[in-house]
Design an enzyme around this catalytic site. Structure first.
Site, PDB file in Angstrom:
ATOM      1  N   HIS A 121      -5.934  -0.641   5.457  1.00 34.01           N
ATOM      2  CA  HIS A 121      -5.717   0.124   6.697  1.00 34.01           C
ATOM      3  C   HIS A 121      -6.855   0.035   7.724  1.00 34.01           C
ATOM      4  O   HIS A 121      -7.497   1.030   8.052  1.00 34.01           O
ATOM      5  CB  HIS A 121      -5.387   1.586   6.409  1.00 34.01           C
ATOM      6  CG  HIS A 121      -6.242   2.270   5.360  1.00 34.01           C
ATOM      7  ND1 HIS A 121      -7.605   2.178   5.333  1.00 34.01           N
ATOM      8  CD2 HIS A 121      -5.898   3.064   4.328  1.00 34.01           C
ATOM      9  CE1 HIS A 121      -8.061   2.885   4.314  1.00 34.01           C
ATOM     10  NE2 HIS A 121      -7.046   3.431   3.682  1.00 34.01           N
ATOM     11  N   GLY A 170      -2.740  11.977   5.725  1.00 32.23           N
ATOM     12  CA  GLY A 170      -1.744  10.984   5.333  1.00 32.23           C
ATOM     13  C   GLY A 170      -0.337  11.368   5.729  1.00 32.23           C
ATOM     14  O   GLY A 170      -0.024  12.541   5.907  1.00 32.23           O
ATOM     15  N   ASP A 187       0.674   2.500   3.833  1.00 31.97           N
ATOM     16  CA  ASP A 187      -0.166   3.599   3.312  1.00 31.97           C
ATOM     17  C   ASP A 187       0.689   4.870   3.179  1.00 31.97           C
ATOM     18  O   ASP A 187       0.247   5.973   3.508  1.00 31.97           O
ATOM     19  CB  ASP A 187      -1.392   3.845   4.199  1.00 31.97           C
ATOM     20  CG  ASP A 187      -2.429   4.748   3.509  1.00 31.97           C
ATOM     21  OD1 ASP A 187      -2.266   5.044   2.313  1.00 31.97           O
ATOM     22  OD2 ASP A 187      -3.391   5.152   4.189  1.00 31.97           O
ATOM     23  N   HIS A 218       0.848  -1.206   0.000  1.00 30.48           N
ATOM     24  CA  HIS A 218       0.000   0.000   0.000  1.00 30.48           C
ATOM     25  C   HIS A 218       0.881   1.252   0.000  1.00 30.48           C
ATOM     26  O   HIS A 218       1.212   1.797   1.056  1.00 30.48           O
ATOM     27  CB  HIS A 218      -0.921  -0.031   1.221  1.00 30.48           C
ATOM     28  CG  HIS A 218      -1.994   1.011   1.199  1.00 30.48           C
ATOM     29  ND1 HIS A 218      -3.194   0.846   1.861  1.00 30.48           N
ATOM     30  CD2 HIS A 218      -2.067   2.221   0.591  1.00 30.48           C
ATOM     31  CE1 HIS A 218      -3.950   1.920   1.666  1.00 30.48           C
ATOM     32  NE2 HIS A 218      -3.283   2.772   0.903  1.00 30.48           N
ATOM     33  N   HIS A 250       3.017  14.150   1.100  1.00 36.39           N
ATOM     34  CA  HIS A 250       2.442  15.458   0.761  1.00 36.39           C
ATOM     35  C   HIS A 250       3.520  16.500   1.016  1.00 36.39           C
ATOM     36  O   HIS A 250       4.200  16.446   2.037  1.00 36.39           O
ATOM     37  CB  HIS A 250       1.243  15.801   1.664  1.00 36.39           C
ATOM     38  CG  HIS A 250       0.067  14.891   1.493  1.00 36.39           C
ATOM     39  ND1 HIS A 250      -0.721  14.877   0.369  1.00 36.39           N
ATOM     40  CD2 HIS A 250      -0.467  13.965   2.316  1.00 36.39           C
ATOM     41  CE1 HIS A 250      -1.690  13.980   0.504  1.00 36.39           C
ATOM     42  NE2 HIS A 250      -1.550  13.403   1.673  1.00 36.39           N
ATOM     43  N   ASN A 288      -4.529   6.300  -7.184  1.00 41.66           N
ATOM     44  CA  ASN A 288      -5.176   7.628  -7.127  1.00 41.66           C
ATOM     45  C   ASN A 288      -4.221   8.733  -7.581  1.00 41.66           C
ATOM     46  O   ASN A 288      -3.982   9.711  -6.887  1.00 41.66           O
ATOM     47  CB  ASN A 288      -5.733   7.920  -5.723  1.00 41.66           C
ATOM     48  CG  ASN A 288      -4.661   8.010  -4.663  1.00 41.66           C
ATOM     49  OD1 ASN A 288      -3.592   7.426  -4.808  1.00 41.66           O
ATOM     50  ND2 ASN A 288      -4.942   8.733  -3.597  1.00 41.66           N
ATOM     51  N   ASN A 296      -6.265   9.420   7.305  1.00 41.02           N
ATOM     52  CA  ASN A 296      -7.559   8.810   7.026  1.00 41.02           C
ATOM     53  C   ASN A 296      -7.368   7.346   6.647  1.00 41.02           C
ATOM     54  O   ASN A 296      -6.706   7.076   5.655  1.00 41.02           O
ATOM     55  CB  ASN A 296      -8.268   9.562   5.885  1.00 41.02           C
ATOM     56  CG  ASN A 296      -9.697   9.099   5.708  1.00 41.02           C
ATOM     57  OD1 ASN A 296     -10.206   8.343   6.536  1.00 41.02           O
ATOM     58  ND2 ASN A 296     -10.344   9.521   4.638  1.00 41.02           N
ATOM     59  N   ARG A 338       2.376   8.868  -6.195  1.00 41.09           N
ATOM     60  CA  ARG A 338       2.013  10.230  -6.652  1.00 41.09           C
ATOM     61  C   ARG A 338       2.285  10.525  -8.120  1.00 41.09           C
ATOM     62  O   ARG A 338       1.754  11.487  -8.648  1.00 41.09           O
ATOM     63  CB  ARG A 338       2.697  11.312  -5.802  1.00 41.09           C
ATOM     64  CG  ARG A 338       2.403  11.244  -4.322  1.00 41.09           C
ATOM     65  CD  ARG A 338       0.930  11.248  -4.011  1.00 41.09           C
ATOM     66  NE  ARG A 338       0.661  11.387  -2.574  1.00 41.09           N
ATOM     67  CZ  ARG A 338      -0.440  10.955  -1.991  1.00 41.09           C
ATOM     68  NH1 ARG A 338      -1.385  10.355  -2.696  1.00 41.09           N
ATOM     69  NH2 ARG A 338      -0.620  11.123  -0.707  1.00 41.09           N
TER      70      ARG A 338
END
Ligand SMILES: [Zn+2]
Ligand SMILES: [Zn+2]
Length: 425
Positions: free
Chosen positions: A232, A324, A305, A60, A309, A94, A278, A64
Site C-alpha cells: 500500500h 482500514g 488491503d 492483500h 471492522h 495478522n 493506515n 480476520r
C-alpha cells in the site's frame, strides 16, 4: 463438470498480450480452446459487450479468521472476493493467533477449502507472533504453503530483522512484504500530516514515516539481493524511490490501494472514521504521484488491503477507531471509474495489475488464460453503472467510505477452476 462456452466476449489477457473478441471454451476445469463453436453440450454464457479476463487476484486481504470472526470469516471474505470478481486472494497473517506456524497455515487452507469460494493463498509472518523480534520458521512455513512473508498490521521496525528476512526468504525465492511506517514518527497520528490535519487539529502522520522506511528497505534489498514488495504505497516520494530502485535493478515491486488513488486527506473534514486508514489518505499531490506510478508501471499491482471492522469498532471516536476499510467489492468499480474512464490506464494495463502481475510476484500459477491453464475467469460488464450499497455486501463488515457512490464496471460471472462460483445475471 460440464463445459462452458463464453461467447463473443472481448478476451483481454495481459499475460499473452491478447485483446480480441472470440469464443472461449472451458472444459474439465481448464482453458481448452479459442474460437470454439458450440456443440450443444456446453453451458453457454453470452459475453457480448463484456470483457472476459483472467480471474482477478488480490494479494492483500485481511480475512480476520482465526480470532476476529465478528469482523470477517474465511467464508464471508472469500464470498466478498467472488462478488468483487476475484478468483484468488492472498490473506495477511495478522490474525489471532498470527499465521506463524504450519498448523495455522493448514487451518486457513482447510477453512478455505470448506468455504469453496475462491482460491486462498497464505502470506505468513516474518517474525514469531508478529512481535518483530525473532524470525518465524520461514522454511517450515514455505513447506506448509506460505507464498510470501509479512508482519503487516505492523511494520518490520528492526532493520536487522528485515535484513535476515530478506536473506532467509531469498533461499526460497519468496518476497518480503512490508508495511512501511516508522512508528516513532506516527505515534497517536490519525491522519496525514498536512494543512488539513493542522486545520482540524488532529494529530498527523508525516509522509517521512513511510519514505524513510521505504528507503531503508530498498537499501537492504539491494544489499542482500532479496525480494522486496512495498505494500500500500501512499506517497509520491516512495513511488519515486521505487522507480529509481527499479532502474538500478533492485528487486522491488509495489502495490497501491483503490482508496489511495481515489481519496484525499480532505475527506477527514467529515470526521468519519471510514476515512481513517493506515497509511492515511494523503494530499492531492501524492494521489497524483500514485497515479503517475500506475501509468508508468512503477506500481505493479492494485491490491485492496481489505480490512473489515465491525460497525461497533468503527463507530468509536476517530482516535480510537481501528484504521482500514473493506475493499473487495468496490475495487473493480473504482479502477474502472477512477483509472480507466479518465484515461489513466487502458483495460489491458489495469487488468495486468490485478492478474498476471500479482501472480508473478507471488509465483502463483494463476492470472492467465493460456491454453491448458486452470479456468479462473472473470466476466466483467465494463459499462454497467451501479451504486455502492453496503447492504448488498457479502463481507461481514460494511466499513466503506464509498456508500452511495455511483461506479462503472462490475464483475458479472466469476468462474473458479472451471465452475461458475458467482453469477449476478
Ligand atoms: Zn498495512
Ligand atoms: Zn493490510
Amino acid at each position: 463438470m460440464s463445459a462452458i462456452l463464453l461467447q463473443n466476449g472481448r478476451v483481454i489477457d495481459p499475460s499473452q498480450q491478447m485483446d480480441r473478441v472470440t469464443n472461449l471454451l472451458i472444459d474439465d476445469g481448464r482453458i481448452t480452446a479459442y474460437d470454439a463453436q458450440p456443440d450443444g453440450q456446453e453451458t453457454i454464457i453470452d459475453a457480448s459487450g463484456k470483457i472476459v479476463a483472467p480471474g482477478l487476484i488480490d494479494m492483500h486481504v485481511h480475512l480476520r479468521e482465526p480470532g476476529r470472526e465478528e469482523d470477517e470469516t474465511i467464508a464471508t471474505g472469500t464470498a466478498a472476493a467472488l462478488a468483487g470478481g476475484f478468483t484468488s486472494i492472498a490473506c495477511i497473517p495478522n490474525t489471532d493467533p498470527a499465521i506463524d506456524s504450519q498448523g495455522t497455515v493448514e487451518f486457513i487452507r482447510l477453512q478455505a477449502e470448506r468455504a469453496d469460494n475462491c482460491n486462498v493463498f497464505v502470506v505468513a509472518c516474518v517474525s514469531k507472533n508478529r512481535e518483530g523480534k525473532e524470525l518465524a520458521e520461514i522454511g517450515q512455513l514455505v513447506e506448509a504453503g506460505a507464498v510470501a512473508f509479512t508482519d503487516d498490521g505492523s511494520p518490520i521496525s528492526n532493520p536487522e530483522l528485515m535484513r535476515q528476512a530478506f536473506e532467509y526468504c531469498l533461499m526460497f525465492d519468496k518476497p518480503v512484504l512490508n508495511h512501511a511506517e516508522i512508528r516513532e514518527l506516527t505515534q497517536r497520528g490519525v491522519m496525514h500530516e498536512g494543512l488539513t490535519s493542522l486545520i482540524l487539529g488532529l494529530p498527523g502522520m508525516p509522509v517521512a514515516a513511510e519514505d524513510v522506511m521505504v528507503s531503508r528497505d530498498i537499501a537492504l534489498a539491494e544489499a542482500t539481493g532479496g525480494r522486496y514488495h512495498l505494500m500500500h504505497v501512499s506517497t509520491g516520494n516512495s513511488v519515486d524511490a521505487v522507480r529509481r530502485a527499479k532502474r538500478r535493478g533492485v528487486r522491488v515491486t509495489t502495490e497501491v490501494t483503490p482508496h489511495h488513488f481515489t481519496l484525499t486527506d480532505e475527506c477527514l473534514r467529515s470526521f468519519d472514521s471510514n476515512y481513517k486508514i493506515n497509511p492515511p489518505l494523503r494530499g492531492a499531490g501524492h494521489v497524483k504521484g500514485c497515479t503517475d506510478g500506475l501509468i508508468d508501471g512503477t506500481i505493479d499491482v492494485i491490491a485492496t488491503d481489505h480490512a473489515p471492522h465491525s460497525q461497533e469498532k468503527k463507530m468509536q471516536e476517530l482516535d480510537r477507531a481501528p484504521p482500514g476499510i473493506v475493499g473487495l467489492e468496490t475495487a473493480l468499480g473504482l479502477v474502472v471509474t477512477r483509472l480507466i474512464e479518465p484515461g489513466h490506464l487502458d483495460w489491458p494495463d489495469a487488468l495486468a495489475k490485478m492478474t498476471c502481475n500479482p501472480a508473478r510476484i507471488l509465483h502463483l500459477n494463476k492470472g492467465t488464460l493460456q491454453l491448458g491453464a486452470g479456468a479462473d475467469v472473470t466476466v466483467i460488464d465494463p459499462n454497467l453503472r451501479w451504486r455502492v450499497d453496503p447492504a448488498e455486501f457479502h463481507s461481514k463488515s460494511t466499513n466503506t467510505p464509498f456508500v452511495g457512490w455511483e461506479l462503472t464496471g462490475r464483475a458479472e460471472v466469476v468462474i473458479v477452476g472451471g465452475r461458475i462460483k458467482f453469477d449476478r445475471r
